[in-house]
Design a protein around this motif. Structure first.
Motif, PDB file in Angstrom:
ATOM      1  N   LEU A 214       0.956  -1.090   0.018  1.00 57.31           N
ATOM      2  CA  LEU A 214       0.106   0.130  -0.065  1.00 57.31           C
ATOM      3  C   LEU A 214       0.737   1.126   0.089  1.00 57.31           C
ATOM      4  CD1 LEU A 214      -2.633  -1.036   2.636  1.00 57.31           C
ATOM      5  CD2 LEU A 214      -3.170  -0.889   0.157  1.00 57.31           C
ATOM      6  N   SER A 215       0.254   2.434  -0.417  1.00 51.99           N
ATOM      7  CA  SER A 215       0.955   3.590  -0.604  1.00 51.99           C
ATOM      8  C   SER A 215       0.130   4.868  -0.121  1.00 51.99           C
ATOM      9  CB  SER A 215       1.891   3.620  -1.786  1.00 51.99           C
ATOM     10  OG  SER A 215       0.899   3.813  -2.981  1.00 51.99           O
ATOM     11  N   LYS A 216       0.790   6.065   0.194  1.00 54.06           N
ATOM     12  CA  LYS A 216      -0.031   7.135   0.225  1.00 54.06           C
ATOM     13  C   LYS A 216      -0.936   7.266  -0.831  1.00 54.06           C
ATOM     14  CE  LYS A 216       0.404  12.022   1.112  1.00 54.06           C
ATOM     15  NZ  LYS A 216       1.401  13.099   1.445  1.00 54.06           N
ATOM     16  N   ALA A 250     -14.636   3.547   4.241  1.00 52.76           N
ATOM     17  CA  ALA A 250     -13.519   3.520   3.335  1.00 52.76           C
ATOM     18  C   ALA A 250     -12.712   4.908   3.454  1.00 52.76           C
ATOM     19  CB  ALA A 250     -13.959   3.284   1.797  1.00 52.76           C
ATOM     20  N   SER A 251     -11.223   5.009   3.191  1.00 50.31           N
ATOM     21  CA  SER A 251     -10.708   6.162   3.326  1.00 50.31           C
ATOM     22  C   SER A 251      -9.354   6.142   2.827  1.00 50.31           C
ATOM     23  CB  SER A 251     -10.597   6.673   4.779  1.00 50.31           C
ATOM     24  OG  SER A 251     -10.065   8.098   5.131  1.00 50.31           O
ATOM     25  N   GLU A 252      -9.111   7.210   2.437  1.00 49.72           N
ATOM     26  CA  GLU A 252      -7.580   7.494   1.754  1.00 49.72           C
ATOM     27  C   GLU A 252      -6.286   7.453   2.814  1.00 49.72           C
ATOM     28  OE1 GLU A 252      -7.366  10.700  -0.861  1.00 49.72           O
ATOM     29  OE2 GLU A 252      -5.220  10.818  -0.747  1.00 49.72           O
ATOM     30  N   VAL A 253      -5.428   6.799   2.314  1.00 54.76           N
ATOM     31  CA  VAL A 253      -4.290   6.401   3.232  1.00 54.76           C
ATOM     32  C   VAL A 253      -3.217   7.686   3.076  1.00 54.76           C
ATOM     33  CG1 VAL A 253      -2.081   5.118   3.509  1.00 54.76           C
ATOM     34  CG2 VAL A 253      -4.259   3.942   3.008  1.00 54.76           C
ATOM     35  N   VAL A 254      -2.817   8.440   4.354  1.00 55.14           N
ATOM     36  CA  VAL A 254      -1.892   9.638   4.083  1.00 55.14           C
ATOM     37  C   VAL A 254      -0.742   9.371   4.415  1.00 55.14           C
ATOM     38  CG1 VAL A 254      -4.144  10.976   4.545  1.00 55.14           C
ATOM     39  CG2 VAL A 254      -2.928  10.290   6.381  1.00 55.14           C
ATOM     40  N   GLY A 266      -1.697   5.461   8.245  1.00 51.45           N
ATOM     41  CA  GLY A 266      -2.371   6.655   8.861  1.00 51.45           C
ATOM     42  C   GLY A 266      -3.582   7.436   7.836  1.00 51.45           C
ATOM     43  N   PHE A 267      -4.496   7.850   8.374  1.00 50.46           N
ATOM     44  CA  PHE A 267      -5.557   8.429   7.736  1.00 50.46           C
ATOM     45  C   PHE A 267      -6.115   9.653   8.081  1.00 50.46           C
ATOM     46  CE2 PHE A 267      -5.870   3.827   8.282  1.00 50.46           C
ATOM     47  CZ  PHE A 267      -5.823   3.297   6.948  1.00 50.46           C
ATOM     48  N   ARG A 268      -6.740  10.587   7.164  1.00 46.15           N
ATOM     49  CA  ARG A 268      -7.150  11.791   7.598  1.00 46.15           C
ATOM     50  C   ARG A 268      -8.753  11.793   7.024  1.00 46.15           C
ATOM     51  NH1 ARG A 268      -4.186  17.669   7.182  1.00 46.15           N
ATOM     52  NH2 ARG A 268      -3.150  16.341   8.820  1.00 46.15           N
ATOM     53  N   PHE A 269      -9.787  11.994   7.994  1.00 48.20           N
ATOM     54  CA  PHE A 269     -11.326  11.994   7.771  1.00 48.20           C
ATOM     55  C   PHE A 269     -11.464  13.221   7.422  1.00 48.20           C
ATOM     56  CE2 PHE A 269     -10.416   8.268  10.579  1.00 48.20           C
ATOM     57  CZ  PHE A 269     -10.542   7.226   9.303  1.00 48.20           C
ATOM     58  N   ALA A 270     -11.036  14.173   8.128  1.00 46.47           N
ATOM     59  CA  ALA A 270     -11.438  15.474   8.257  1.00 46.47           C
ATOM     60  C   ALA A 270     -10.201  16.293   8.555  1.00 46.47           C
ATOM     61  CB  ALA A 270     -12.627  15.955   8.925  1.00 46.47           C
ATOM     62  N   GLU A 271     -10.412  17.998   8.606  1.00 44.34           N
ATOM     63  CA  GLU A 271      -9.306  18.663   8.943  1.00 44.34           C
ATOM     64  C   GLU A 271      -8.777  18.473  10.498  1.00 44.34           C
ATOM     65  OE1 GLU A 271      -6.409  21.542   9.075  1.00 44.34           O
ATOM     66  OE2 GLU A 271      -7.437  20.629   7.239  1.00 44.34           O
ATOM     67  N   ASN A 272      -9.609  18.167  11.259  1.00 41.85           N
ATOM     68  CA  ASN A 272      -9.440  17.563  12.836  1.00 41.85           C
ATOM     69  C   ASN A 272      -9.624  16.348  13.314  1.00 41.85           C
ATOM     70  OD1 ASN A 272      -8.606  20.406  13.243  1.00 41.85           O
ATOM     71  ND2 ASN A 272     -10.699  20.850  13.650  1.00 41.85           N
ATOM     72  N   VAL A 273      -9.750  15.536  12.241  1.00 44.97           N
ATOM     73  CA  VAL A 273     -10.245  13.942  12.670  1.00 44.97           C
ATOM     74  C   VAL A 273      -9.130  12.948  11.471  1.00 44.97           C
ATOM     75  CG1 VAL A 273     -11.732  12.344  13.168  1.00 44.97           C
ATOM     76  CG2 VAL A 273     -12.522  14.756  13.064  1.00 44.97           C
TER      77      VAL A 273
END
Length: 306
Positions: A214-216, A250-254, A266-273
């Motif tokens: 997996l990659s960013k 489902a979410s994008e890998v950061v 690591g994941f980012r769902f929103a600016e603060n989450v």
């Protein structure tokens, strides 16, 4: 080593020199280096407040979190509503509870989204312009009075200085440790400028992709396995939980960091989450397509909470 240095810089909010020094001092142990950086890092300036306008029947709350080390404002949130219940908020509560109250009120009956959004932007701008990295009670009163066209405004505010463990997500060192997420680790979760969720990437041994591959930028399926109250609340907003049941998300890998036989995603769902999940490098993970509606849950979440 290079990836771990970059991740140390991102999670601890430090420069490269500090990250390299901590990494070397810890003998190449990522968790020990991160713990050191967290203990010596700066502090958060947290401003909690609430307001009311009796003649207009408008009530609300606001929160500002700043980084005294970088002399910058990390985040600001506010809500205005016709529901007087929010004025019962205790401004001495932990900032995570204030944040949860604000989020809930935005979606509750009586919410005033236009005034909330405008007030949040102006409070953020006022905090950035203030040497104390926080708006004064009089500034908030003036901003609100102009927004609702009333001078009958009362503001209650509390400002504290608190340990700065990790900045805005991603950042959850107890997930990075080999102990995983069980036991008492959740109770000692570092505070952040946002909320970091414990997540579990979902396996798919038939059609999945090895975690090590997996990659960013990849989008994968996961579940939120974080038992904290605020985490459960945010999981519901994400569509990942309801009535005690857990649903795939489902979410994008950061970020992707290899740690021995494991991979830390690591994941980012929103600016603060955001979120972190540890999985064996050889485990096959279920991927999601970007055009899959479920793969856009994070985008919907950002639209809701901005």
């Amino acid at each position: 080593m290079e990836e771990k240095i970059k991740l140390l810089m991102e999670t601890a909010g430090c420069n490269r020199y500090e990250a390299e020094l901590a990494y070397k001092s810890a003998g190449g142990e990522f968790v020990e280096a991160l713990d050191f950086l967290n203990r010596v890092s700066a502090r958060l300036v947290v401003t909690r407040g609430k307001f009311m306008s009796p003649d207009r029947f408008i009530y609300g709350a606001f929160l500002v979190i700043s980084d005294s080390r970088k002399n910058s404002v990390l985040t600001a949130s506010a809500v205005a509503t016709k529901n007087p219940a929010i004025h019962e908020t205790d401004v001495t509560l932990p900032w995570e509870d204030i944040e949860k109250t604000i989020y809930a009120s935005r979606l509750g009956a009586g919410a005033m989204p236009e005034i909330s959004g405008m007030l949040q932007e102006k409070i953020l701008a006022a905090a950035i312009a203030d040497a104390a990295l926080a708006p004064s009670a009089e500034t908030v009163r003036t901003l609100l009075a102009a927004a609702i066209e009333s001078d009958d405004v009362a503001v209650t505010m509390e400002m504290t200085e608190e340990p700065y463990k990790t900045p805005v997500v991603p950042g959850a060192p107890e997930l990075i440790s080999r102990r995983g997420v069980g036991g008492d680790s959740l109770s000692s979760r570092p505070r952040t400028g946002g909320v970091t969720l414990c997540v579990e990437p979902l396996a798919d041994e038939k059609d999945g992709v090895r975690a090590s591959a997996l990659s960013k930028g990849d989008v994968i399926w996961m579940s939120v396995n974080d038992e904290r109250e605020i985490a459960q609340y945010l999981a519901e907003r994400l569509g990942a939980a309801k009535d005690g049941r857990v649903f795939p998300l489902a979410s994008e890998v950061v970020s992707v960091v290899r740690d021995g036989d494991d991979v830390i995603l690591g994941f980012r769902f929103a600016e603060n989450v955001g979120g972190f999940g540890r999985v064996g490098a050889a485990v096959k993970i279920k991927k999601a397509e970007r055009y899959d509606p479920a793969g856009r849950l994070a985008e919907w979440f950002r639209k809701i909470f901005g």
